[in-house]
Design a protein around this motif. Structure first.
Motif, PDB file in Angstrom:
ATOM      1  N   GLU A   1      77.830  45.463   2.980  1.00  0.00           N
ATOM      2  CA  GLU A   1      78.083  44.476   4.033  1.00  0.00           C
ATOM      3  C   GLU A   1      79.432  44.732   4.693  1.00  0.00           C
ATOM      4  O   GLU A   1      79.579  44.581   5.906  1.00  0.00           O
ATOM      5  CB  GLU A   1      78.029  43.062   3.457  1.00  0.00           C
ATOM      6  CG  GLU A   1      78.338  41.967   4.455  1.00  0.00           C
ATOM      7  CD  GLU A   1      77.357  41.866   5.614  1.00  0.00           C
ATOM      8  OE1 GLU A   1      77.721  41.233   6.624  1.00  0.00           O
ATOM      9  OE2 GLU A   1      76.236  42.408   5.526  1.00  0.00           O
ATOM     10  N   CYS A   2      80.424  45.144   3.917  1.00  0.00           N
ATOM     11  CA  CYS A   2      81.731  45.497   4.493  1.00  0.00           C
ATOM     12  C   CYS A   2      81.585  46.642   5.484  1.00  0.00           C
ATOM     13  O   CYS A   2      82.158  46.600   6.576  1.00  0.00           O
ATOM     14  CB  CYS A   2      82.696  45.911   3.386  1.00  0.00           C
ATOM     15  SG  CYS A   2      83.673  44.560   2.747  1.00  0.00           S
ATOM     16  N   LYS A   3      80.831  47.660   5.109  1.00  0.00           N
ATOM     17  CA  LYS A   3      80.624  48.798   6.002  1.00  0.00           C
ATOM     18  C   LYS A   3      79.860  48.378   7.252  1.00  0.00           C
ATOM     19  O   LYS A   3      80.150  48.851   8.359  1.00  0.00           O
ATOM     20  CB  LYS A   3      79.866  49.908   5.277  1.00  0.00           C
ATOM     21  CG  LYS A   3      80.707  50.622   4.250  1.00  0.00           C
ATOM     22  CD  LYS A   3      79.917  51.692   3.531  1.00  0.00           C
ATOM     23  CE  LYS A   3      80.753  52.288   2.412  1.00  0.00           C
ATOM     24  NZ  LYS A   3      79.984  53.261   1.622  1.00  0.00           N
ATOM     25  N   ARG A   4      78.898  47.477   7.095  1.00  0.00           N
ATOM     26  CA  ARG A   4      78.141  46.999   8.257  1.00  0.00           C
ATOM     27  C   ARG A   4      79.063  46.280   9.227  1.00  0.00           C
ATOM     28  O   ARG A   4      79.018  46.506  10.437  1.00  0.00           O
ATOM     29  CB  ARG A   4      77.012  46.065   7.812  1.00  0.00           C
ATOM     30  CG  ARG A   4      76.082  45.647   8.962  1.00  0.00           C
ATOM     31  CD  ARG A   4      75.146  44.540   8.550  1.00  0.00           C
ATOM     32  NE  ARG A   4      75.828  43.279   8.326  1.00  0.00           N
ATOM     33  CZ  ARG A   4      76.251  42.455   9.293  1.00  0.00           C
ATOM     34  NH1 ARG A   4      76.079  42.776  10.557  1.00  0.00           N
ATOM     35  NH2 ARG A   4      76.843  41.314   9.000  1.00  0.00           N
ATOM     36  N   ARG A   5      79.941  45.432   8.680  1.00  0.00           N
ATOM     37  CA  ARG A   5      80.878  44.710   9.547  1.00  0.00           C
ATOM     38  C   ARG A   5      81.875  45.664  10.188  1.00  0.00           C
ATOM     39  O   ARG A   5      82.282  45.466  11.340  1.00  0.00           O
ATOM     40  CB  ARG A   5      81.592  43.617   8.754  1.00  0.00           C
ATOM     41  CG  ARG A   5      80.655  42.499   8.345  1.00  0.00           C
ATOM     42  CD  ARG A   5      81.358  41.380   7.623  1.00  0.00           C
ATOM     43  NE  ARG A   5      80.384  40.435   7.064  1.00  0.00           N
ATOM     44  CZ  ARG A   5      80.706  39.255   6.578  1.00  0.00           C
ATOM     45  NH1 ARG A   5      81.958  38.848   6.553  1.00  0.00           N
ATOM     46  NH2 ARG A   5      79.753  38.471   6.090  1.00  0.00           N
ATOM     47  N   LEU A   6      82.284  46.707   9.467  1.00  0.00           N
ATOM     48  CA  LEU A   6      83.199  47.696  10.032  1.00  0.00           C
ATOM     49  C   LEU A   6      82.542  48.407  11.204  1.00  0.00           C
ATOM     50  O   LEU A   6      83.189  48.658  12.234  1.00  0.00           O
ATOM     51  CB  LEU A   6      83.612  48.701   8.957  1.00  0.00           C
ATOM     52  CG  LEU A   6      84.568  49.792   9.399  1.00  0.00           C
ATOM     53  CD1 LEU A   6      85.897  49.188   9.863  1.00  0.00           C
ATOM     54  CD2 LEU A   6      84.814  50.764   8.247  1.00  0.00           C
ATOM     55  N   ASN A   7      81.256  48.722  11.077  1.00  0.00           N
ATOM     56  CA  ASN A   7      80.532  49.370  12.171  1.00  0.00           C
ATOM     57  C   ASN A   7      80.420  48.460  13.397  1.00  0.00           C
ATOM     58  O   ASN A   7      80.247  48.945  14.507  1.00  0.00           O
ATOM     59  CB  ASN A   7      79.139  49.805  11.709  1.00  0.00           C
ATOM     60  CG  ASN A   7      79.185  50.959  10.746  1.00  0.00           C
ATOM     61  OD1 ASN A   7      80.163  51.710  10.709  1.00  0.00           O
ATOM     62  ND2 ASN A   7      78.158  51.098   9.937  1.00  0.00           N
ATOM     63  N   GLU A   8      80.524  47.145  13.176  1.00  0.00           N
ATOM     64  CA  GLU A   8      80.531  46.187  14.288  1.00  0.00           C
ATOM     65  C   GLU A   8      81.917  46.010  14.881  1.00  0.00           C
ATOM     66  O   GLU A   8      82.106  45.263  15.825  1.00  0.00           O
ATOM     67  CB  GLU A   8      80.042  44.813  13.812  1.00  0.00           C
ATOM     68  CG  GLU A   8      78.585  44.747  13.474  1.00  0.00           C
ATOM     69  CD  GLU A   8      78.178  43.361  13.009  1.00  0.00           C
ATOM     70  OE1 GLU A   8      79.063  42.528  12.685  1.00  0.00           O
ATOM     71  OE2 GLU A   8      76.968  43.101  12.947  1.00  0.00           O
ATOM     72  N   GLY A   9      82.903  46.698  14.294  1.00  0.00           N
ATOM     73  CA  GLY A   9      84.276  46.588  14.777  1.00  0.00           C
ATOM     74  C   GLY A   9      85.094  45.528  14.099  1.00  0.00           C
ATOM     75  O   GLY A   9      86.178  45.171  14.553  1.00  0.00           O
ATOM     76  N   ARG A  10      84.599  45.008  13.007  1.00  0.00           N
ATOM     77  CA  ARG A  10      85.309  43.959  12.254  1.00  0.00           C
ATOM     78  C   ARG A  10      85.840  44.581  10.960  1.00  0.00           C
ATOM     79  O   ARG A  10      85.107  44.830  10.036  1.00  0.00           O
ATOM     80  CB  ARG A  10      84.371  42.809  11.903  1.00  0.00           C
ATOM     81  CG  ARG A  10      83.864  42.100  13.130  1.00  0.00           C
ATOM     82  CD  ARG A  10      82.697  41.196  12.827  1.00  0.00           C
ATOM     83  NE  ARG A  10      82.890  40.294  11.712  1.00  0.00           N
ATOM     84  CZ  ARG A  10      81.904  39.634  11.142  1.00  0.00           C
ATOM     85  NH1 ARG A  10      80.665  39.810  11.559  1.00  0.00           N
ATOM     86  NH2 ARG A  10      82.133  38.816  10.139  1.00  0.00           N
TER      87      ARG A  10
END
Length: 92
Positions: free
Chosen positions: A79-88
């Motif tokens: 989930e952290c990586k997913r949010r990072l890919n969203e720019g967060r």
């Protein structure tokens, strides 16, 4: 025991209904069910950034995790990586 019997009868009834449907109706039911399930989200995606960061911190310093706990921690990292890919940028 009664609940088990009722659930088996319910499953048999649903199976019979499923067999009676034509191809287009089955496809429509599967599509509606898929949309409903995808729209629900999950517990991890609903965590705030601060809560997710705390969970990651706990996982990173945990010792002797069970297989299930290890999988949960992997899900937090995903989930952290997913949010990072969203720019967060949430996690370290």
């Amino acid at each position: 025991m009664l609940a088990f019997i009722l659930s088996v009868v319910w499953l048999d009834f649903n199976g019979l209904v499923w067999l009676m449907l034509d191809g287009k109706s089955k496809k429509l039911m599967l599509m509606v069910l898929s949309v409903c399930l995808l729209g629900c989200g999950n517990e991890i995606t609903r965590l705030s950034d601060d809560d997710l960061r705390q969970k990651i911190h706990e996982c990173d310093y945990a010792v002797g995790l069970s297989t299930a706990e290890h999988q949960v921690c992997e899900n937090y990292h995903r989930e952290c990586k997913r949010r990072l890919n969203e720019g967060r940028f949430v996690c370290n």
